[in-house]
Design a protein around this motif. Sequence first.
Motif, mmCIF file in Angstrom:
data_model
loop_
_atom_site.group_PDB
_atom_site.id
_atom_site.type_symbol
_atom_site.label_atom_id
_atom_site.label_comp_id
_atom_site.label_asym_id
_atom_site.label_seq_id
_atom_site.Cartn_x
_atom_site.Cartn_y
_atom_site.Cartn_z
ATOM 1 N N LYS A 114 0.962 -1.214 0.054
ATOM 2 C CA LYS A 114 -0.199 0.025 -0.144
ATOM 3 C C LYS A 114 0.616 1.295 -0.021
ATOM 4 C CE LYS A 114 -4.226 -1.809 2.270
ATOM 5 N NZ LYS A 114 -5.151 -1.566 3.331
ATOM 6 N N THR A 115 2.054 1.049 0.048
ATOM 7 C CA THR A 115 3.128 2.331 0.107
ATOM 8 C C THR A 115 3.047 2.952 -1.362
ATOM 9 O OG1 THR A 115 4.563 1.457 1.738
ATOM 10 C CG2 THR A 115 5.515 3.188 0.213
ATOM 11 N N GLU A 116 2.952 4.128 -1.630
ATOM 12 C CA GLU A 116 2.699 4.855 -2.810
ATOM 13 C C GLU A 116 4.070 5.862 -2.924
ATOM 14 O OE1 GLU A 116 -1.912 5.124 -2.951
ATOM 15 O OE2 GLU A 116 -0.906 6.914 -2.677
ATOM 16 N N VAL A 117 4.350 5.933 -3.945
ATOM 17 C CA VAL A 117 5.577 6.790 -4.407
ATOM 18 C C VAL A 117 5.035 7.590 -5.459
ATOM 19 C CG1 VAL A 117 7.949 6.751 -5.219
ATOM 20 C CG2 VAL A 117 7.271 5.172 -3.623
ATOM 21 N N MET A 118 5.553 8.891 -5.336
ATOM 22 C CA MET A 118 5.457 10.106 -6.300
ATOM 23 C C MET A 118 6.718 10.872 -6.640
ATOM 24 S SD MET A 118 2.554 12.726 -7.214
ATOM 25 C CE MET A 118 2.879 13.943 -5.835
#
Length: 343
Positions: A114-118
């Motif tokens: 569920k970790t998001e990266v932008m």
Amino acid sequence: MKGKLESGLLNSIVDFLKDRKFAVKVEKAMSKEVILDRGCVQGSVLGPSLFSLYGGELLEKIQSQGAWITTYADDSYVIVEADTFEDLQVNLTRTIKTHYEYLTELGMVVNQTKTEVMIMNNRRQIPQKIILGGVETEVRKEMKVLGVTFDNTLHWDQQVENVTKKAQQMISGLRTIRPKLTEDQFIRLSTAQYYGTIYYRIQTWLSKANIKKHTDRLSVLHYKLLRLAVGDWRREFPRAMLDTLGRAKPKEYANYSIASLMIKCQQEKKPERLYHMSIRNQFFTRRGNVAPKYFDSSRTRVGSQAIWNRISHITGNLPETWSKERSKDALRVYLKKNILDKQ
């Protein structure tokens, strides 16, 4: 007396958290009750504050590695800087590892999927995936942070689109209840609901750097509500007449909110990083030492505040060799006597 109050408050918090149980219900089947010996009560007013105390050391651990973190209850967002994508990969891996280990020590379960990266970068070539903690993570172009949709170029198109859609959905409901309320009652209701939706965190995503179409779209929503308030079904009233209702336009409210935040930042010197950034970009005039002015320190105008460039900008014909042979004080005197006095 103070000790008794602190002891009583602590006992109240302990009583609030202890002897809690939970069970799982699936259709008509109910599991056995299990004692809940850790965690905060979800949905309570006190829960987010207690959780912040529970995980307060995470801020120090992350910042000690040169990163920044912003949190609210169990939502946390880590910000990492790097000059290259390779360095970004290393910095992210180190920071995320520290983050995961700390949460695990607290007894929390971390779902890495569920970790998001932008990645915020003006370059077109951005990797589509990145490895974090041994898990391949997709690099997103947009990310929702506490109700505000960020994109990797900070153009805010999706945020404005979301706000517009929510406001349009509310209009039909407000139109239905409008006949049952007075104009003042309707304005009060719409201020809390409709304008609360449009103006939510507007100081973050509506600034002078935004393109004009964003302001125009929000202005349409603004005046649509006001026409509904006064019963202008045929759009006969000019906007100047609707402005007399005293509702701030989107751009006005954004500027007011930004100014209020900067004043609070100057007075409280928090957040510390923003405060020091503002100090580096301000100067005081001789007659107004109380009110600082800000100058542009962007990379496209490097050196615009240098004394030589200021003088050259004003005169347009000051010899470069002459200015370099003189001291800064001598240049200021020359500027005052020979240029400003003649204007």
